[in-house]
Design an enzyme around this catalytic site. Structure first.
Site, mmCIF file in Angstrom:
data_model
loop_
_atom_site.group_PDB
_atom_site.id
_atom_site.type_symbol
_atom_site.label_atom_id
_atom_site.label_comp_id
_atom_site.label_asym_id
_atom_site.label_seq_id
_atom_site.Cartn_x
_atom_site.Cartn_y
_atom_site.Cartn_z
ATOM 1 N N ASP A 31 0.747 -1.162 0.024
ATOM 2 C CA ASP A 31 0.258 0.151 -0.093
ATOM 3 C C ASP A 31 0.784 1.329 -0.011
ATOM 4 O OD1 ASP A 31 -2.087 -1.691 -0.062
ATOM 5 O OD2 ASP A 31 -2.730 -1.264 2.074
ATOM 6 N N TYR A 32 1.873 1.207 0.770
ATOM 7 C CA TYR A 32 2.833 2.343 0.959
ATOM 8 C C TYR A 32 3.433 2.655 -0.606
ATOM 9 C CZ TYR A 32 7.072 5.220 1.668
ATOM 10 O OH TYR A 32 7.933 6.338 1.767
ATOM 11 N N ASP A 35 0.497 4.440 -2.921
ATOM 12 C CA ASP A 35 0.532 5.824 -2.237
ATOM 13 C C ASP A 35 1.428 6.535 -2.753
ATOM 14 O OD1 ASP A 35 -1.995 4.921 -1.043
ATOM 15 O OD2 ASP A 35 -1.357 4.818 0.958
ATOM 16 N N LEU A 81 -36.920 -8.829 -13.655
ATOM 17 C CA LEU A 81 -37.273 -10.290 -13.534
ATOM 18 C C LEU A 81 -38.456 -10.595 -12.833
ATOM 19 C CD1 LEU A 81 -33.733 -11.712 -12.794
ATOM 20 C CD2 LEU A 81 -34.893 -11.284 -15.135
ATOM 21 N N LYS A 111 -28.391 -13.322 -6.684
ATOM 22 C CA LYS A 111 -28.983 -12.006 -7.003
ATOM 23 C C LYS A 111 -28.448 -11.196 -5.881
ATOM 24 C CE LYS A 111 -33.217 -9.623 -8.259
ATOM 25 N NZ LYS A 111 -33.235 -8.481 -7.322
ATOM 26 N N GLU A 167 -24.451 -4.925 -10.888
ATOM 27 C CA GLU A 167 -25.390 -4.529 -9.509
ATOM 28 C C GLU A 167 -24.150 -3.787 -8.623
ATOM 29 O OE1 GLU A 167 -28.938 -4.888 -7.669
ATOM 30 O OE2 GLU A 167 -28.316 -5.266 -9.665
ATOM 31 N N CYS A 403 -23.073 10.460 31.556
ATOM 32 C CA CYS A 403 -22.701 11.486 32.584
ATOM 33 C C CYS A 403 -23.791 12.040 33.570
ATOM 34 C CB CYS A 403 -22.065 12.651 31.396
ATOM 35 S SG CYS A 403 -23.509 13.665 30.598
ATOM 36 N N CYS A 418 -28.786 13.288 25.064
ATOM 37 C CA CYS A 418 -28.158 13.847 26.177
ATOM 38 C C CYS A 418 -27.643 15.092 26.021
ATOM 39 C CB CYS A 418 -26.614 13.067 26.549
ATOM 40 S SG CYS A 418 -25.488 13.760 27.825
#
Length: 663
Positions: A31-32, A35, A81, A111, A167, A403, A418
């Protein structure tokens, strides 16, 4: 010209890495490193914007917000459908097909419960994406679909025109995280992944859609100019070769095999990354589909099998209350463990007091549970004949369980909230809001830093930020001495933001930026505001009775008084900073449209109001000017129809300066 070659190489490398990661689930680089390369491409595109291409990996983060979606007519209709609900109905469907055709093969597929879309490519490049709509006309959601990482922007084969249907869905793990975050923020959770996906894909701001991490599975080839295929399974094999993730499927030859596969899919649905609301059975041979044809509403050659919802009883062990980041109290029912739709359920949300009252849910009751959308456990009904003697109706507490502050009901909903200004449950949200750009604008103090400060016990209220030291901040992860020094300076600078920003930063209900500015302008000091009665507050223009009551309630709270005392001790200014520049815009209404670069919408509106004008959301005959940024839409057209003058952002800024506004 070397930069062009580097940009092309970077796009190719990043696109391949994205395909390996999001489609094949086989990461090709850390990933580094991804990026790092993406940042380099962003730098080059910033220096050479004329070289930005629609298929660039940098374009997947979402562009400017839209004002509306335009309509798109589908070249090939996106049909719905016919539903069936029992194995016998599947057998009847198969019987009709076998009567009409000599031999039949069926493709059986899960589906996906998401949002159906059509993706169009010209010469191998993604050019448009649209929702199904009514099957013939949908909405153009191209910019949002660009943020879906598993949709390829460029295809290996450059057909003149290709359209696929898929989809869009929200993966289950993303859905659960999103709902937890919404509940913490006092927002209503999405009922199921389909609602979440649909809501995300129809966001006018693509950046919001990008954060939702949507995915897609392609299940049909709608159009492929220059290509021909014999079967549905062959088309999906081809679509896969072009870089799409397709729906899993099996090709079978009898109704018995089809029903067995439907049963297997239903039992294994928990293993799939998407929510499944049925199984689809299609005739596999494409020429057979033409022979069978369609009705006015749907094809005769396919059906969607719908699984019945699984429901089971369980006994209520307890009702607990959680307090979210916005102070909303959310009740949850604890039940005896029960296996439901593939997982063990031990709790379910009760939403609010109205929901509890409507179903009369009590501790000790036996309730019937099901999973909404096969995902979220919910109480369907109470089995009253099994209720033990001595049970009592349940009431949510009148004071916050965290609290102890009083709890109030929203005037426009069923939520209980709250009122504590220093409630620990709301601390992270309060801190992040307090330091945000439009509030106290403390640079370098984002959500991640706030989380660490809370975890280490360094802050318990926003006022504690002003007592932090460089040493404490430098010890935080990814902070360092230089960042800590800058953060302390930013905190110190925020002391002089003024009363208007402070009032907004405090998070008083219904006191936004505009109300904060109005209150500061009227009372000048916090002490004067604190001494005002509800009657005095409602006497101010645009200040309603409900808002006045909220302000007075907040001011009277012991937690609020303690917080303001600490802020005063920290040297935070309690006096109005913004001075009115005059009334040069008095009686003038401005409408802002499109993306502004120099101002946020709120900043532009505040500057208009500082000159006595009004910022409106709709164009009318009374509008004095329309200020148009990038991607201005329907409001710009409305202004042209009515003959309203239109200002560019530069012209707007010049007008502000000419009239004495402090930019």
């Amino acid at each position: 010209m070397d930069y062009k070659r580097e940009m092309n190489d970077l796009r190719g490398t990043l696109s391949e890495a994205g395909y390996r990661y999001y489609v094949l689930d086989d990461p090709a680089m850390p990933d580094y490193e991804y990026d790092r390369l993406l940042r380099r491409l962003e730098e080059l595109e910033a220096a050479h914007p004329e070289e930005i291409t629609p298929d660039s990996p940098t374009q997947r983060v979402g562009g400017a917000a839209l004002e509306s979606f335009r309509q798109v007519e589908h070249p090939v209709p996106l049909e719905s459908l016919q539903d069936v609900f029992a194995p016998q109905e599947v057998e009847e469907f198969a019987g009709r097909m076998e009567e009409a055709l000599e031999t039949v093969q069926y493709s059986v597929e899960p589906k996906v419960d998401g949002l159906s879309v059509a993706l169009e490519y010209r010469d191998g490049v993604f050019v448009q994406g649209a929702t199904r709509g009514d099957g013939r006309v949908g909405e153009d959601v191209t910019e949002n679909l660009r943020t879906v990482k598993s949709i390829p922007m460029v295809l290996p084969e450059k057909l003149p025109r290709l359209i696929v249907r898929g989809e869009v869905f929200m993966p289950k793990n993303v859905f659960h995280k999103l709902n937890r975050r919404r509940e913490e923020n006092g927002e209503a959770p999405f009922a199921n992944p389909r609602n979440a996906a649909a809501g995300s894909l129809r966001q006018l701001d693509p950046k919001i859609c990008a954060k939702r991490l949507l995915d897609i599975r392609v299940f049909n080839l709608q159009l492929a100019e220059g290509r021909s295929f014999a079967s549905h399974s062959e088309t999906l094999d081809y679509v896969e070769s072009q870089g799409f993730q397709t729906i899993p499927r099996k090709v079978l030859s009898s109704a018995g095999e089809v029903n067995a596969e439907i049963l297997r899919l239903g039992e294994s649905r928990e293993e799939l990354p998407f929510d499944m609301d049925g199984a689809v059975v299609k005739v596999n041979n494409l020429s057979d589909r033409v022979l069978v044809g369609s009705t006015a509403k749907c094809p005769r050659w396919a059906v969607a099998y719908k699984y019945p919802p699984e429901r089971k009883p369980s006994r209520v062990l307890d009702i607990t209350v959680q307090v979210g980041r916005t102070g909303v109290l959310t009740p949850k029912v604890k039940v005896e463990p029960v296996r439901l739709a593939g997982t063990t359920v031990t709790s379910a949300t009760l939403h609010n007091q109205d929901f509890i009252d409507e179903k009369d849910i009590r501790i000790g009751d036996t309730v019937v549970l099901q999973k909404a959308g096969e995902i979220i456990p919910e109480v369907v009904e109470v089995l009253r004949d099994l209720r033990p003697e001595g049970t009592e109706p349940y009431r949510l507490p009148e004071r916050c369980p965290v609290c102890g502050a009083p709890v109030v009901r929203d005037e426009d909903g069923a939520a209980l909230r709250c009122t504590g200004a220093e409630c620990p449950a709301q601390l992270h949200r309060n801190l992040t809001h307090f330091a945000s750009r439009d509030a106290m604008d403390i640079d370098g103090m984002g959500p991640a830093v706030m989380s660490q400060l809370i975890e280490r016990g360094l802050v318990k209220t926003p006022a504690d930020l002003y007592f932090l030291t460089e040493e404490q901040l430098a010890d935080l992860e990814r902070m360092g001495k230089k960042s800590a020094r800058n953060a302390v300076r930013a905190i110190a600078a925020s002391r002089e933001r003024g009363l208007e920003r402070l009032l907004y930063a405090l998070g008083i209900r219904q006191v936004g930026q505009k109300a904060g500015a109005v209150l500061a302008s009227h009372f000048k000091t916090f002490d004067a505001l604190a001494a005002a009665s509800e009657e005095e507050l409602t006497a101010i223009g645009d200040m309603g009775a409900v808002t006045a009551a909220y302000i007075r309630e907040w001011l009277d709270s012991p937690q609020s008084r303690h917080l303001m005392g600490r802020l005063r001790e920290a040297g935070v200014s309690m006096e109005a900073a913004r001075q009115s520049a005059g009334e040069q815009f008095k009686g003038m209404s401005f409408v802002l449209t499109g993306a502004l670069e120099r101002f946020t919408r709120d900043e532009a509106a505040a500057l208009i109001e500082s000159l006595g004008g009004k910022a409106s959301s709709a164009v009318s005959k009374k509008t004095a000017y329309v200020v148009a940024g990038e991607n201005a839409g329907s409001k710009l057209r409305k202004a042209a129809e009515l003959g309203i003058p239109v200002l560019t952002e530069e012209e707007f800024a010049a007008m502000l300066e000419e009239n004495g506004a402090a930019l």
